[in-house]
Structures are given as C-alpha cells and as structure tokens.
Design a protein around this motif. Sequence first.
Motif, mmCIF file in Angstrom:
data_model
loop_
_atom_site.group_PDB
_atom_site.id
_atom_site.type_symbol
_atom_site.label_atom_id
_atom_site.label_comp_id
_atom_site.label_asym_id
_atom_site.label_seq_id
_atom_site.Cartn_x
_atom_site.Cartn_y
_atom_site.Cartn_z
ATOM 1 N N LEU A 293 -22.762 -19.278 -35.938
ATOM 2 C CA LEU A 293 -23.170 -19.706 -37.263
ATOM 3 C C LEU A 293 -23.988 -20.980 -37.107
ATOM 4 N N VAL A 294 -25.142 -21.017 -37.731
ATOM 5 C CA VAL A 294 -26.005 -22.183 -37.662
ATOM 6 C C VAL A 294 -25.972 -22.863 -39.022
ATOM 7 N N LYS A 295 -25.608 -24.120 -39.047
ATOM 8 C CA LYS A 295 -25.574 -24.891 -40.285
ATOM 9 C C LYS A 295 -26.826 -25.749 -40.323
ATOM 10 N N ASN B 267 -23.743 -27.359 -30.520
ATOM 11 C CA ASN B 267 -25.156 -27.673 -30.271
ATOM 12 C C ASN B 267 -25.758 -28.288 -31.535
ATOM 13 N N ILE B 268 -26.533 -29.335 -31.335
ATOM 14 C CA ILE B 268 -27.182 -30.011 -32.464
ATOM 15 C C ILE B 268 -28.660 -30.191 -32.129
ATOM 16 N N LEU C 78 -29.825 -42.170 -32.958
ATOM 17 C CA LEU C 78 -29.155 -41.148 -33.757
ATOM 18 C C LEU C 78 -28.491 -40.126 -32.831
ATOM 19 N N ALA C 79 -29.229 -39.659 -31.839
ATOM 20 C CA ALA C 79 -28.679 -38.678 -30.893
ATOM 21 C C ALA C 79 -27.446 -39.238 -30.183
ATOM 22 N N LYS C 80 -27.529 -40.468 -29.727
ATOM 23 C CA LYS C 80 -26.397 -41.095 -29.036
ATOM 24 C C LYS C 80 -25.193 -41.256 -29.954
ATOM 25 N N SER C 81 -25.458 -41.539 -31.225
ATOM 26 C CA SER C 81 -24.354 -41.790 -32.166
ATOM 27 C C SER C 81 -23.570 -40.533 -32.516
ATOM 28 N N ILE C 82 -24.165 -39.358 -32.336
ATOM 29 C CA ILE C 82 -23.461 -38.113 -32.675
ATOM 30 C C ILE C 82 -23.091 -37.298 -31.437
ATOM 31 N N ASN D 245 -20.436 -31.472 -27.336
ATOM 32 C CA ASN D 245 -21.688 -30.932 -27.877
ATOM 33 C C ASN D 245 -22.895 -31.237 -26.993
ATOM 34 N N LYS D 246 -23.945 -30.498 -27.257
ATOM 35 C CA LYS D 246 -25.237 -30.724 -26.621
ATOM 36 C C LYS D 246 -26.200 -31.155 -27.707
ATOM 37 N N ILE D 247 -27.028 -32.145 -27.406
ATOM 38 C CA ILE D 247 -28.008 -32.663 -28.360
ATOM 39 C C ILE D 247 -29.404 -32.288 -27.874
#
Length: 105
Positions: free
Chosen positions: A16-18, A45-46, A71-75, A80-82
Amino acid sequence: KVDGYLYTSFLHKKTLVKVFRLKSAKTDSIKGYCQPTLRDVNPSNIIIHVGTHDLNLDKMADGIAENIVDLAKSIKTKENKIIISKLIPRADKLKDKANDVNKKL
C-alpha cells in the motif's frame, strides 16, 4: 488513487502506498508535519519529493538542499529506506537554481 492511497498493479498485492501532498509547503515546514504523521504509519520506504516551492524564496541552493537532507535524516529509522527525488527540471527563471539544488543532492 483513493483517499490519499495509491494502489498500483506493479506492486505486490499487499503493498500500500500512502501519498501525502502538502500544497505550497516549504521544506522547513514539512518536517514538522512528517515526523508525527510517520510515527503512526511506520512505512518501510519513503520517497521525498520536495523543494520546488523553496526556489522562489531568497534562500540559496545550498540551503534548500540542506533542508531536504535534514528532512530525510529527521524521518530516517532503522526500519525504513529514504529516497530523495531531485527537483523536476525547469525551463523558467528558476532553472539554474533548481539545477544547483539537484547537484547538491
């Protein structure tokens, strides 16, 4: 697309992709939205596709790229993979600035 969810045939049936869309949001304000939202969802995955709205600001390309990476580092979590998407190529007066941001990413 149904209520912010994207169902695609090429993904595994249980995938599912949100999709979160924040119209006209700038990179520095998105972090405050993403952190609490992603805590509840816990995606594996984000894909981050941000920065276009920052081009009109007086901010330099370095600052925009830095905000995107922050932003990437904060989440980022262990689970997960960014993926950071580059800015879409432009053909207007902001073309060079967008290219500079992409080079820094």
